[in-house]
Design a protein around this motif. Structure first.
Motif: not given
Length: 258
Positions: A28-31, A155-161, A193-198
Motif C-alpha cells: 500500500p501507499v500512504v498519503a 492519513g489515507v491508506l490505499f493500495g491492494a485491499r 500506518v504502513l506498519a499497522w497495515s502490514a
C-alpha cells in the motif's frame, strides 16, 4: 440476443475479480497532510509508485507498471492542456480526475475484449493550508471519490485491499490526527500506518490506538526500503513546482553509516 446483457455483466464481474486478485499482492501507499505539505510514502519496489504530475499535484499508484505509466501520462497531459488553455490556478485535482482520468479508466475497464488496466491510485493537490489540501481516490473501473481534508490529515491508506483501507479509515477516526508540524512527524505517522497495515491477515488486528510499530520498521536503511515524495508548501510559496523528495535528515530517518 436476450442472453447478451447477462454475458456482458458476467464478463465485467470476471474482470473485476481478476483485477482485485492481481492487485492483492501490491504494497500500500500512504498519503498524509500537515503544515509542511502533503507526504506520500510507499514500500520501495522495482518501479516507482509516487509521481509529480503538475506544479501542485502528485500521484500515488499501485498496479502494473505499464498501466500506472499510462495513467500518469494521461494525468500529466490533462494537467498541462488545462494549464495552457486556462491558467495554472485552474489546474485542479477535481478537474483532472473528473474530465481526464475517470473517463480513461472507465473506457478501458468496459472494453471486455482487451486487457484491463491494473491500477489503483490517489491524486493529491496542495492547498494554501492543510484544510485546503485535496485528495481523490481512483479505481480501475473509473470510480472516484473525494476525501475530506480531515481524513487526509489522519492519513489515507490505499493500495491492494479495499477492505483494509476501509478498516483504517474507521480506526483513524478514533484518535486525533497527528500534529504534523514538520516532515519528520509526517514521515513517522506514515510509517506507523504502513506498519499497522502490514499485520498478518487472519490474526487479530491490534487497534490503532494501541499499536506500536515493530523495531525493524524504524531500523536503518529506511531510504532503501521506502519511496517518498512530497508537495511542499514552502516551495510552492516561492512560486516554483511544489514536488520534492525530502532528505533522510528531514524525515528523521537514520542515515547509513559508512
Amino acid at each position: 440476443m436476450i442472453e447478451e446483457p447477462y454475458r456482458w455483466l458476467e464478463a465485467v464481474q470476471n474482470r473485476r475479480e481478476y483485477i482485485e486478485d492481481q492487485l492483492r499482492g501490491a504494497a500500500p501507499v500512504v498519503a498524509v497532510s500537515g503544515e509542511p505539505g502533503v507526504l506520500l510514502v510507499a514500500g520501495k519496489a522495482s518501479t516507482p509508485k509516487v509521481f509529480e504530475v503538475y506544479d501542485h499535484l502528485a500521484l500515488g499508484a499501485v498496479g502494473h507498471p505499464a498501466d500506472v505509466e499510462k495513467i500518469r501520462q494521461t494525468a500529466i497531459e490533462a494537467a498541462h492542456v488545462e494549464g495552457f488553455s486556462r491558467s495554472r490556478a485552474d489546474v485542479s485535482a477535481r478537474r483532472i480526475v473528473s474530465y481526464g482520468l475517470a473517463g480513461a479508466l472507465k473506457s478501458a475497464f468496459e472494453q471486455i475484449f482487451s486487457a484491463p488496466l491494473l491500477f489503483r491510485g490517489i491524486l493529491v493537490e496542495l492547498g494554501s493550508s492543510p484544510s485546503a489540501d485535496q485528495a481523490w481516490l481512483l479505481e480501475y473501473d473509473g470510480g472516484y471519490a473525494g476525501l475530506e481534508p480531515e481524513q487526509l490529515r489522519r492519513g489515507v491508506l490505499f493500495g491492494a485491499r479495499k477492505d483494509l483501507s476501509s478498516v483504517w479509515q474507521e480506526e483513524s477516526r478514533k484518535s486525533p490526527p497527528p500534529s504534523a508540524k514538520d516532515w519528520k512527524e509526517l514521515a513517522g505517522h506514515a510509517l506507523r500506518v504502513l506498519a499497522w497495515s502490514a499485520q498478518a491477515e487472519g490474526e487479530k488486528r491490534v487497534p490503532w490506538a494501541q499499536f506500536a510499530p515493530p523495531k525493524d520498521w524504524l531500523a536503518p536503511r529506511l531510504c532503501d526500503r521506502f519511496e517518498v515524495g512530497a508537495l511542499s508548501r514552502e516551495v510552492a510559496a516561492q512560486g516554483g513546482p511544489a514536488f520534492l523528495v525530502p532528505e533522510a535528515q528531514q524525515l528523521g530517518w537514520p542515515e547509513e553509516k559508512e
